[in-house]
Design a protein around this motif. Structure first.
Motif, PDB file in Angstrom:
ATOM      1  N   PHE A  80       0.857  -1.193   0.000  1.00 35.09           N
ATOM      2  CA  PHE A  80       0.000   0.000   0.000  1.00 35.09           C
ATOM      3  C   PHE A  80       0.896   1.248   0.000  1.00 35.09           C
ATOM      4  CE2 PHE A  80      -2.786  -3.281   1.600  1.00 35.09           C
ATOM      5  CZ  PHE A  80      -4.034  -2.963   1.077  1.00 35.09           C
ATOM      6  N   ASN A  81       1.834   1.269  -0.942  1.00 37.42           N
ATOM      7  CA  ASN A  81       2.755   2.403  -1.092  1.00 37.42           C
ATOM      8  C   ASN A  81       3.517   2.707   0.195  1.00 37.42           C
ATOM      9  OD1 ASN A  81       2.046   2.971  -3.859  1.00 37.42           O
ATOM     10  ND2 ASN A  81       0.133   3.843  -3.090  1.00 37.42           N
ATOM     11  N   ASN A  82       3.832   1.650   0.955  1.00 35.52           N
ATOM     12  CA  ASN A  82       4.578   1.818   2.209  1.00 35.52           C
ATOM     13  C   ASN A  82       3.945   2.857   3.131  1.00 35.52           C
ATOM     14  OD1 ASN A  82       6.798  -0.090   1.820  1.00 35.52           O
ATOM     15  ND2 ASN A  82       7.431   1.260   0.144  1.00 35.52           N
ATOM     16  N   CYS A  83       2.620   2.836   3.198  1.00 36.94           N
ATOM     17  CA  CYS A  83       1.925   3.795   4.063  1.00 36.94           C
ATOM     18  C   CYS A  83       2.238   3.489   5.530  1.00 36.94           C
ATOM     19  CB  CYS A  83       0.418   3.753   3.808  1.00 36.94           C
ATOM     20  SG  CYS A  83      -0.407   2.267   4.384  1.00 36.94           S
ATOM     21  N   PRO A  84       2.095   4.483   6.413  1.00 34.81           N
ATOM     22  CA  PRO A  84       2.393   4.253   7.826  1.00 34.81           C
ATOM     23  C   PRO A  84       1.474   3.211   8.455  1.00 34.81           C
ATOM     24  CG  PRO A  84       2.197   6.603   7.357  1.00 34.81           C
ATOM     25  CD  PRO A  84       1.707   5.880   6.150  1.00 34.81           C
ATOM     26  N   VAL A  85       2.017   2.465   9.399  1.00 32.41           N
ATOM     27  CA  VAL A  85       1.240   1.523  10.202  1.00 32.41           C
ATOM     28  C   VAL A  85       1.140   2.089  11.621  1.00 32.41           C
ATOM     29  CG1 VAL A  85       1.140  -0.787  11.214  1.00 32.41           C
ATOM     30  CG2 VAL A  85       1.956  -0.488   8.860  1.00 32.41           C
ATOM     31  N   ILE A  86      -0.075   2.186  12.117  1.00 29.31           N
ATOM     32  CA  ILE A  86      -0.320   2.639  13.485  1.00 29.31           C
ATOM     33  C   ILE A  86      -0.853   1.447  14.264  1.00 29.31           C
ATOM     34  CG2 ILE A  86      -1.619   4.243  14.950  1.00 29.31           C
ATOM     35  CD1 ILE A  86      -2.142   5.823  12.262  1.00 29.31           C
ATOM     36  N   PHE A  87      -0.333   1.205  15.458  1.00 29.61           N
ATOM     37  CA  PHE A  87      -0.956   0.168  16.266  1.00 29.61           C
ATOM     38  C   PHE A  87      -1.476   0.775  17.562  1.00 29.61           C
ATOM     39  CE2 PHE A  87       3.501  -0.227  17.615  1.00 29.61           C
ATOM     40  CZ  PHE A  87       3.410  -0.397  18.985  1.00 29.61           C
ATOM     41  N   ALA A  88      -2.742   0.451  17.843  1.00 36.87           N
ATOM     42  CA  ALA A  88      -3.368   0.915  19.079  1.00 36.87           C
ATOM     43  C   ALA A  88      -2.697   0.216  20.252  1.00 36.87           C
ATOM     44  CB  ALA A  88      -4.866   0.602  19.050  1.00 36.87           C
ATOM     45  N   LYS A  89      -2.304   1.000  21.248  1.00 40.69           N
ATOM     46  CA  LYS A  89      -1.605   0.450  22.409  1.00 40.69           C
ATOM     47  C   LYS A  89      -2.594   0.114  23.516  1.00 40.69           C
ATOM     48  CE  LYS A  89       2.943   2.341  21.644  1.00 40.69           C
ATOM     49  NZ  LYS A  89       4.235   2.510  22.341  1.00 40.69           N
ATOM     50  N   LYS A  90      -2.254  -0.948  24.239  1.00 46.98           N
ATOM     51  CA  LYS A  90      -3.117  -1.398  25.329  1.00 46.98           C
ATOM     52  C   LYS A  90      -2.662  -0.869  26.683  1.00 46.98           C
ATOM     53  CE  LYS A  90      -4.199  -5.747  22.995  1.00 46.98           C
ATOM     54  NZ  LYS A  90      -4.009  -7.211  23.025  1.00 46.98           N
ATOM     55  N   THR A  91      -1.460  -0.337  26.745  1.00 48.59           N
ATOM     56  CA  THR A  91      -0.949   0.193  28.009  1.00 48.59           C
ATOM     57  C   THR A  91      -0.345   1.569  27.790  1.00 48.59           C
ATOM     58  OG1 THR A  91       1.141  -0.975  27.639  1.00 48.59           O
ATOM     59  CG2 THR A  91      -0.482  -2.055  29.040  1.00 48.59           C
ATOM     60  N   LEU A  92      -0.540   2.432  28.741  1.00 46.00           N
ATOM     61  CA  LEU A  92       0.030   3.771  28.678  1.00 46.00           C
ATOM     62  C   LEU A  92       1.503   3.688  29.066  1.00 46.00           C
ATOM     63  CD1 LEU A  92      -0.762   6.713  28.134  1.00 46.00           C
ATOM     64  CD2 LEU A  92      -1.177   6.976  30.581  1.00 46.00           C
ATOM     65  N   SER A  93       2.378   4.212  28.203  1.00 44.75           N
ATOM     66  CA  SER A  93       3.810   4.170  28.494  1.00 44.75           C
ATOM     67  C   SER A  93       4.383   5.579  28.434  1.00 44.75           C
ATOM     68  CB  SER A  93       4.535   3.262  27.491  1.00 44.75           C
ATOM     69  OG  SER A  93       4.384   3.751  26.173  1.00 44.75           O
ATOM     70  N   LYS A  94       5.626   5.716  28.880  1.00 45.12           N
ATOM     71  CA  LYS A  94       6.257   7.027  28.959  1.00 45.12           C
ATOM     72  C   LYS A  94       6.485   7.668  27.596  1.00 45.12           C
ATOM     73  CE  LYS A  94       8.593   6.274  33.379  1.00 45.12           C
ATOM     74  NZ  LYS A  94       9.882   6.131  34.092  1.00 45.12           N
ATOM     75  N   ASN A  95       6.564   6.831  26.558  1.00 43.04           N
ATOM     76  CA  ASN A  95       6.801   7.410  25.234  1.00 43.04           C
ATOM     77  C   ASN A  95       5.509   7.819  24.526  1.00 43.04           C
ATOM     78  OD1 ASN A  95       5.803   4.927  24.565  1.00 43.04           O
ATOM     79  ND2 ASN A  95       7.526   4.299  23.285  1.00 43.04           N
ATOM     80  N   LEU A  96       4.381   7.711  25.214  1.00 47.19           N
ATOM     81  CA  LEU A  96       3.118   8.230  24.696  1.00 47.19           C
ATOM     82  C   LEU A  96       2.851   9.580  25.346  1.00 47.19           C
ATOM     83  CD1 LEU A  96       0.595   5.242  24.648  1.00 47.19           C
ATOM     84  CD2 LEU A  96       1.509   6.451  22.681  1.00 47.19           C
ATOM     85  N   ASP A  97       2.720  10.601  24.513  1.00 45.38           N
ATOM     86  CA  ASP A  97       2.409  11.914  25.075  1.00 45.38           C
ATOM     87  C   ASP A  97       1.361  12.617  24.226  1.00 45.38           C
ATOM     88  OD1 ASP A  97       3.815  12.539  22.813  1.00 45.38           O
ATOM     89  OD2 ASP A  97       5.486  13.522  23.809  1.00 45.38           O
ATOM     90  N   GLY A  98       0.779  13.665  24.767  1.00 45.78           N
ATOM     91  CA  GLY A  98      -0.248  14.406  24.044  1.00 45.78           C
ATOM     92  C   GLY A  98      -1.612  13.770  24.177  1.00 45.78           C
ATOM     93  N   GLU A  99      -2.545  14.276  23.377  1.00 46.60           N
ATOM     94  CA  GLU A  99      -3.932  13.807  23.442  1.00 46.60           C
ATOM     95  C   GLU A  99      -4.071  12.445  22.763  1.00 46.60           C
ATOM     96  OE1 GLU A  99      -6.458  15.414  25.075  1.00 46.60           O
ATOM     97  OE2 GLU A  99      -4.758  16.602  25.797  1.00 46.60           O
ATOM     98  N   MET A 100      -4.965  11.640  23.309  1.00 46.70           N
ATOM     99  CA  MET A 100      -5.177  10.278  22.813  1.00 46.70           C
ATOM    100  C   MET A 100      -6.638  10.042  22.448  1.00 46.70           C
ATOM    101  SD  MET A 100      -2.292   8.534  23.174  1.00 46.70           S
ATOM    102  CE  MET A 100      -0.720   9.153  23.804  1.00 46.70           C
ATOM    103  N   PHE A 101      -6.832   9.241  21.411  1.00 45.57           N
ATOM    104  CA  PHE A 101      -8.140   8.647  21.167  1.00 45.57           C
ATOM    105  C   PHE A 101      -8.154   7.345  21.962  1.00 45.57           C
ATOM    106  CE2 PHE A 101      -7.239  10.873  17.084  1.00 45.57           C
ATOM    107  CZ  PHE A 101      -8.251  11.823  17.166  1.00 45.57           C
ATOM    108  N   VAL A 102      -9.144   7.182  22.841  1.00 52.81           N
ATOM    109  CA  VAL A 102      -9.182   6.018  23.730  1.00 52.81           C
ATOM    110  C   VAL A 102     -10.541   5.327  23.615  1.00 52.81           C
ATOM    111  CG1 VAL A 102      -8.934   5.193  26.102  1.00 52.81           C
ATOM    112  CG2 VAL A 102      -7.628   7.192  25.350  1.00 52.81           C
ATOM    113  N   THR A 103     -10.507   3.997  23.607  1.00 54.64           N
ATOM    114  CA  THR A 103     -11.743   3.231  23.638  1.00 54.64           C
ATOM    115  C   THR A 103     -11.497   1.979  24.467  1.00 54.64           C
ATOM    116  OG1 THR A 103     -13.536   2.318  22.269  1.00 54.64           O
ATOM    117  CG2 THR A 103     -11.291   1.841  21.569  1.00 54.64           C
ATOM    118  N   GLN A 104     -12.568   1.318  24.869  1.00 61.98           N
ATOM    119  CA  GLN A 104     -12.442   0.088  25.651  1.00 61.98           C
ATOM    120  C   GLN A 104     -12.724  -1.132  24.782  1.00 61.98           C
ATOM    121  OE1 GLN A 104     -14.838   0.434  29.285  1.00 61.98           O
ATOM    122  NE2 GLN A 104     -12.921   0.790  30.365  1.00 61.98           N
TER     123      GLN A 104
END
Length: 202
Positions: A80-104
């Motif tokens: 797919f033209n080497n498009c970015p891959v995003i993976f939803a994280k299950k745990t909050l870590s120090k390298n996550l900052d800023g606003e988040m979209f969150v769901t359960q």
């Protein structure tokens, strides 16, 4: 084209029959080639197949959930033209900052509910998203990812699944919501006692 499509589906089915293990509670273990030890050549065939099935959709982001879908999503992105891959994280870590979209999301295999999150920096209005995952059972994870894309202002252009448990409600629910869902192997029934697996004709 049709031959190649049938070949990829058949290769996956044969690999499930050869290396998959049926456990009590409708659990299908495929950790020998899909979600612990990973067969990269098979992943490439799966990615190529997804690219054919979602051709012309204008996908510019691929979204999955940690951790089993990441390998397939990354290999598929090359088609797919080497498009970015995003993976939803299950745990909050120090390298996550800023606003988040969150769901359960409730995990079928673990029987627990957890928060999944994606940074607002990486998903936004106008994004055309392909969701990829290794398994589809009750569809909770997919519905969570769909809600994240919706909250971000993006659109789900398609959903690609390696193995769907057709005897559970997830696939029917997602299709009834109107999403373009493609599962490469749909298991209609499994028997833990004798280890048999029956696939749906597609």
């Amino acid at each position: 084209f049709l031959y190649r499509e049938e070949k990829t589906m058949e290769i996956l089915k044969q690999r499930i029959l050869k290396d998959g293990v049926v456990k009590e509670g409708n659990v299908l273990k495929v950790d020998k080639f899909l979600n612990h030890q990973m067969d990269v050549k098979l992943f490439n065939d799966i990615g190529e197949e997804f690219a054919k099935r979602f051709a012309g959709t204008g996908v510019n982001k691929i979204l999955t959930i940690e951790s089993s879908g990441i390998g397939i999503a990354c290999i598929a992105a090359q088609h797919f033209n080497n498009c970015p891959v995003i993976f939803a994280k299950k745990t909050l870590s120090k390298n996550l900052d800023g606003e988040m979209f969150v769901t359960q999301v409730k995990s079928y295999t673990k029987g627990v509910t957890y928060d999944v999150m994606v940074s607002e920096k990486y998903l936004g209005k106008g994004d055309k998203v392909l969701i990829i995952d290794d398994f589809l059972a009750n569809g909770c994870a997919l519905q969570g990812l769909i809600s994240i894309v919706s909250n971000a202002g993006g659109t789900v252009e398609g959903i690609g699944i390696a193995i769907e448990k057709g005897f559970q409600s997830g696939g029917r629910t997602i299709r009834n919501l109107g999403y373009h869902l493609e599962s490469l192997a749909i298991v209609d029934s499994m028997d833990a006692e004798n280890g048999t697996i029956t696939f749906r004709e597609q």
